[in-house]
Design a protein around this motif. Sequence first.
Motif, PDB file in Angstrom:
ATOM      1  N   LYS A   1       9.768   7.394  -4.767  1.00 55.81           N
ATOM      2  CA  LYS A   1       9.490   8.918  -4.192  1.00 55.81           C
ATOM      3  C   LYS A   1       8.679   9.637  -5.434  1.00 55.81           C
ATOM      4  O   LYS A   1       7.993  10.390  -5.039  1.00 55.81           O
ATOM      5  CB  LYS A   1      10.829   9.386  -4.339  1.00 55.81           C
ATOM      6  N   PRO A   2       8.779   9.703  -6.573  1.00 54.85           N
ATOM      7  CA  PRO A   2       8.138  10.366  -7.511  1.00 54.85           C
ATOM      8  C   PRO A   2       6.491  10.045  -7.529  1.00 54.85           C
ATOM      9  O   PRO A   2       5.729  10.970  -7.303  1.00 54.85           O
ATOM     10  CB  PRO A   2       8.373   9.674  -8.873  1.00 54.85           C
ATOM     11  N   GLY A   3       6.089   8.855  -7.110  1.00 55.97           N
ATOM     12  CA  GLY A   3       4.765   8.561  -6.992  1.00 55.97           C
ATOM     13  C   GLY A   3       4.053   9.187  -5.409  1.00 55.97           C
ATOM     14  O   GLY A   3       3.292   9.760  -5.255  1.00 55.97           O
ATOM     15  N   ILE A   4       5.169   9.074  -4.627  1.00 55.68           N
ATOM     16  CA  ILE A   4       4.598   9.616  -3.380  1.00 55.68           C
ATOM     17  C   ILE A   4       4.479  11.067  -3.455  1.00 55.68           C
ATOM     18  O   ILE A   4       3.748  11.764  -2.661  1.00 55.68           O
ATOM     19  CB  ILE A   4       5.936   9.145  -2.285  1.00 55.68           C
TER      20      ILE A   4
ATOM     21  N   PHE B   1       0.865  -4.038  -1.695  1.00 52.34           N
ATOM     22  CA  PHE B   1       0.162  -5.204  -1.693  1.00 52.34           C
ATOM     23  C   PHE B   1      -0.200  -5.470  -3.071  1.00 52.34           C
ATOM     24  O   PHE B   1      -0.122  -6.432  -3.624  1.00 52.34           O
ATOM     25  CB  PHE B   1      -1.030  -5.121  -0.684  1.00 52.34           C
ATOM     26  N   LEU B   2      -0.677  -4.550  -3.814  1.00 49.65           N
ATOM     27  CA  LEU B   2      -1.141  -4.682  -5.104  1.00 49.65           C
ATOM     28  C   LEU B   2      -0.080  -4.991  -6.110  1.00 49.65           C
ATOM     29  O   LEU B   2       0.025  -5.855  -7.045  1.00 49.65           O
ATOM     30  CB  LEU B   2      -2.059  -3.692  -5.892  1.00 49.65           C
ATOM     31  N   ALA B   3       1.033  -4.531  -6.014  1.00 48.31           N
ATOM     32  CA  ALA B   3       2.189  -4.449  -6.713  1.00 48.31           C
ATOM     33  C   ALA B   3       2.965  -5.706  -6.399  1.00 48.31           C
ATOM     34  O   ALA B   3       3.485  -6.212  -7.559  1.00 48.31           O
ATOM     35  CB  ALA B   3       2.897  -3.298  -6.722  1.00 48.31           C
ATOM     36  N   PHE B   4       3.219  -6.209  -5.260  1.00 45.46           N
ATOM     37  CA  PHE B   4       4.349  -7.139  -5.037  1.00 45.46           C
ATOM     38  C   PHE B   4       3.603  -8.452  -4.498  1.00 45.46           C
ATOM     39  O   PHE B   4       4.531  -9.523  -4.451  1.00 45.46           O
ATOM     40  CB  PHE B   4       5.200  -6.599  -3.868  1.00 45.46           C
ATOM     41  N   TYR B   5       2.502  -8.503  -3.938  1.00 45.32           N
ATOM     42  CA  TYR B   5       1.884  -9.744  -3.392  1.00 45.32           C
ATOM     43  C   TYR B   5       0.714 -10.247  -4.393  1.00 45.32           C
ATOM     44  O   TYR B   5       0.447 -11.536  -4.228  1.00 45.32           O
ATOM     45  CB  TYR B   5       1.031  -9.558  -2.216  1.00 45.32           C
TER      46      TYR B   5
ATOM     47  N   THR C   1      -1.715  10.106   7.251  1.00 46.19           N
ATOM     48  CA  THR C   1      -2.629   8.652   7.121  1.00 46.19           C
ATOM     49  C   THR C   1      -2.794   8.122   5.598  1.00 46.19           C
ATOM     50  O   THR C   1      -2.863   6.880   5.419  1.00 46.19           O
ATOM     51  CB  THR C   1      -3.807   9.175   7.746  1.00 46.19           C
ATOM     52  N   THR C   2      -3.251   8.994   4.557  1.00 42.79           N
ATOM     53  CA  THR C   2      -3.179   8.578   3.282  1.00 42.79           C
ATOM     54  C   THR C   2      -2.078   7.898   2.852  1.00 42.79           C
ATOM     55  O   THR C   2      -2.210   6.971   2.271  1.00 42.79           O
ATOM     56  CB  THR C   2      -3.600   9.717   2.572  1.00 42.79           C
ATOM     57  N   LEU C   3      -0.745   8.477   3.243  1.00 41.35           N
ATOM     58  CA  LEU C   3       0.276   7.953   2.657  1.00 41.35           C
ATOM     59  C   LEU C   3       0.599   6.559   3.161  1.00 41.35           C
ATOM     60  O   LEU C   3       0.981   5.499   2.468  1.00 41.35           O
ATOM     61  CB  LEU C   3       1.542   8.719   3.088  1.00 41.35           C
ATOM     62  N   ILE C   4       0.218   6.398   4.440  1.00 47.61           N
ATOM     63  CA  ILE C   4       0.619   4.934   5.166  1.00 47.61           C
ATOM     64  C   ILE C   4      -0.435   4.047   4.329  1.00 47.61           C
ATOM     65  O   ILE C   4      -0.031   2.847   4.017  1.00 47.61           O
ATOM     66  CB  ILE C   4       0.460   5.114   6.760  1.00 47.61           C
ATOM     67  N   ILE C   5      -1.709   4.420   4.353  1.00 45.67           N
ATOM     68  CA  ILE C   5      -2.575   3.340   3.991  1.00 45.67           C
ATOM     69  C   ILE C   5      -2.534   3.121   2.289  1.00 45.67           C
ATOM     70  O   ILE C   5      -2.439   2.155   1.748  1.00 45.67           O
ATOM     71  CB  ILE C   5      -4.274   3.957   4.046  1.00 45.67           C
ATOM     72  N   GLY C   6      -2.093   4.384   1.692  1.00 47.88           N
ATOM     73  CA  GLY C   6      -2.070   4.321   0.235  1.00 47.88           C
ATOM     74  C   GLY C   6      -0.960   3.401  -0.128  1.00 47.88           C
ATOM     75  O   GLY C   6      -0.856   2.745  -1.114  1.00 47.88           O
ATOM     76  N   PHE C   7       0.299   3.586   0.717  1.00 48.74           N
ATOM     77  CA  PHE C   7       1.433   2.951   0.205  1.00 48.74           C
ATOM     78  C   PHE C   7       1.471   1.588   0.589  1.00 48.74           C
ATOM     79  O   PHE C   7       1.655   0.575  -0.137  1.00 48.74           O
ATOM     80  CB  PHE C   7       2.625   3.173   0.967  1.00 48.74           C
TER      81      PHE C   7
END
Length: 315
Positions: free
Chosen positions: A239-242, A121-125, A110-116
Amino acid sequence: MTVSTASATAAKAAPLEAGAARKAIDRVGLPGWIQAMPFGLVFLFFFVIPLILVVIVSFWDYNDYEMLPSFTTRSYTETFEGCLTQLPDLCTILKTYLSTVKFCFIVWVTTLIIGFTVAYFLAFYVRTVTMQMVLFLVCTIPFWTSNVIRMISWIPLLGRNGLINLALERAHLVDKPVEWLLYSPFSVGLAFTHLFTFFMVVPIFNSMMRIDRRLVEAAYDSGASAWQTLWNLIIPLCKPGIVIGSIFVVTIVMGDFITFDVMGGEQIASAGKVVETRLNALQFPPAAANAVILLVVTLMIIVGLNRIVDVRKEL
């Protein structure tokens, strides 16, 4: 002309002299191991030595009144007592660790889905760096308060007479309050997700900001769809951040017992709760043994995550 030529020559020579001076300072500077010694001492005194003491105490004997400094494996054998005789059923300690790992996996997903999603959104939008930083700081606002306060804030929402149950009853969607909203595995998972999603957002967002945007543009120019670009380009580069975010979440959830107590109504067992119960009973060797077992299980999970990405290269 002579003065101008001399000035130009001096200007060109100045950077060379500065570089030579820096090299000379580096040659006479302290070795790297001496520079790292203060940090190494802090790590030694506040992590390595306490960990060694915990391992030593876990092999001590004990009674109802005191610890006995004599070598024994009693704390470990009592912890796993009955595990072999109850096969194929699991003993209590294995059920507890299996339950903890299950919650750890659910919270990780759940944290991976929401966090990603938030990081993407912050990085690309979000186009401007200023707005990215503003929104990123907004994500940190919940961390300005205590974890306990953020946990108990769910109780007025999820309780039998909470806002959610009142809304469901007034909408005639249920005839009686929904019981599983609070003091249940659902409320524990919800609280964990609320508390630790930010630990996923930060490393994933950091990895996404390092991605060269020209690679994304080249993928789109080559005819790749948004999903293909995400799956074949962005996720591999993140992957490193994940993995780093996963390590944060896994280690915290594996050792947590307060969230299990508050949101589970003290009805859900956890590995951290076993250690806490032993400490409250002043049984320090069994508590140390369970802490060592918990540490080994957590390290096994971290080693498995490190098989995916070498985190040391990213730190």
